[in-house]
Design an enzyme around this catalytic site. Sequence first.
Site, short mmCIF file in Angstrom:
data_model
loop_
_atom_site.label_atom_id
_atom_site.label_comp_id
_atom_site.label_asym_id
_atom_site.label_seq_id
_atom_site.Cartn_x
_atom_site.Cartn_y
_atom_site.Cartn_z
N LYS A 106 4.72 30.61 -84.35
CA LYS A 106 3.84 31.63 -84.99
C LYS A 106 4.20 33.05 -84.56
CE LYS A 106 0.78 30.48 -81.32
NZ LYS A 106 1.53 29.43 -80.72
N GLY A 188 -4.63 22.12 -68.72
CA GLY A 188 -3.36 22.39 -69.37
C GLY A 188 -3.49 23.08 -70.72
N GLU A 191 -2.18 28.66 -70.30
CA GLU A 191 -1.02 28.75 -69.43
C GLU A 191 -1.38 29.58 -68.19
OE1 GLU A 191 2.45 29.92 -71.56
OE2 GLU A 191 1.89 28.66 -73.25
N ASP A 202 -2.72 35.34 -79.78
CA ASP A 202 -2.31 34.11 -80.47
C ASP A 202 -3.06 33.98 -81.81
OD1 ASP A 202 -1.19 31.16 -80.22
OD2 ASP A 202 -3.32 30.95 -80.67
N LYS A 206 -1.67 34.15 -85.96
CA LYS A 206 -2.02 33.18 -87.00
C LYS A 206 -2.72 33.88 -88.16
CE LYS A 206 -2.33 29.63 -83.45
NZ LYS A 206 -3.20 29.03 -82.44
N GLY A 303 -1.80 20.18 -79.97
CA GLY A 303 -1.65 18.79 -79.53
C GLY A 303 -0.43 18.15 -80.16
N1 HSE Z 1 -2.40 28.05 -77.48
C1 HSE Z 1 -2.87 27.69 -78.78
C2 HSE Z 1 -4.34 27.37 -78.72
C3 HSE Z 1 -2.20 26.48 -79.37
O1 HSE Z 1 -4.94 27.31 -77.66
O2 HSE Z 1 -4.92 27.18 -79.79
C4 HSE Z 1 -0.96 26.78 -80.09
O3 HSE Z 1 -1.10 27.75 -81.06
#
Ligand code: HSE
Length: 430
Positions: A106, A188, A191, A202, A206, A303
Amino acid sequence: MSINIAILGYGTVASGLPIMINQQKKQMTQFVGEEIKISKVLVRQKNTFNENAAEQFGFTLVDNIDSIVNDPTIQIVVELMGRIDPAKSYLMKILRAKKHLVTANKDLIALHGQELEKCAKENNVGLYYEAAVAGGIPILRTLASAYASDHITKLLGILNGTSNFMLTKMFEENWSYDQALSKAQELGYAESDPTNDVEGIDAAYKLAILCQFAFGMRIPFNEISHQGIPSITKEDVSVARQLGYVIKLVGHIEEGNNGLEAEVVPTFISVKHPLASVDDVMNAIFIESDGIGNAMYYGAGAGQMPTATSVLSDIMTIAKQVHNHLPVDHFNRLDQTIVSGIESQTEVKKQYYFAFETPDLSGQFMKIASWFKVEGISFEQILQEKGTNQLARVVIITHEMSKKQVEQLKKHINENEDIQLLNVFNVIEA
Ligand code: HSE
């Protein structure tokens, strides 16, 4: 006969691909018309894990991109390395070698998608990236096909599972932000450097991609504002609960009179709204459109198996067209006009949550109210709570107002010395 693919990277998602291909071989072969075979996997280093997989699933491990680029038997390459470098230069090489490309990256698509798409078009190859947005939810192809005749007016998305998990814990278990982050790291999800997840970066990647599929517009990434969740306090959570809301990190794109407004921002969502029930690591996209009306798409945002399944559906879509000797369709068929300066052009109106801290003295609330009056903004709900050290917390949920009005209000607030603006979030009613 088979269609040969190569994979770049062999992490969590990539290692799900051979498992799925083995499990679903019959169904996939029926759909495509011939078998899909993983022929080569590019890894930085060989280790027991990838060597065992290579033996079990019958592919070759390689450590040089050129052995994939120059292999005429490979038709589709799947990039699952992540990040920008060296992924971008590898992908350009692959497209120039006229190989179709599937990626879940992404960051790369949001920042450099235009350049990659231009290169794919020039070389008559497909560039598909369903798994880049909301992992297992088939949202991009739904937008590209089911909404082809519709007109979308608003898109709201819970697009980051890690921050949604944290907010769910802060809401349901009364955890602090720090407690929720430690748990997300322990499990997990986040990070060790959680910046992209918790600061809304992030989700903004998207959202930039969704904007292209839902509205046919490419907004420069740096014009999508993003506000993260670290500023959300236990007091905000408690107020939300009292007033009938939950707090979620929401990606919001809305059409105004003169264009689009796009942002990622903590949002008070009425408990009656369908997005309010999207908890833990789950993702959802809520769409308002003229034709379909209101619809919500819900599922796993990350996942191994959900993401691998999305990647495979891209591979199969391309492979079917290759098998039938057809030119591969563009993934996004909407014209992607570049728009910039979006926020200053639109007059999108939303409701907002303002939290203030003020000395608990007579006349202070009048002062706050006067700023809103000057800007012509009316209140929907007001709450005052006693704080510590002779301070009070004043919370206001407004009726609809524009971003410009929010900026004006902030100027009044900054000009005064004793009242502090703690947080400003969006509000969505049912
Ligand atoms: N790190 C992202 C999340 C997953 O926690 O949704 C991958 O895009």
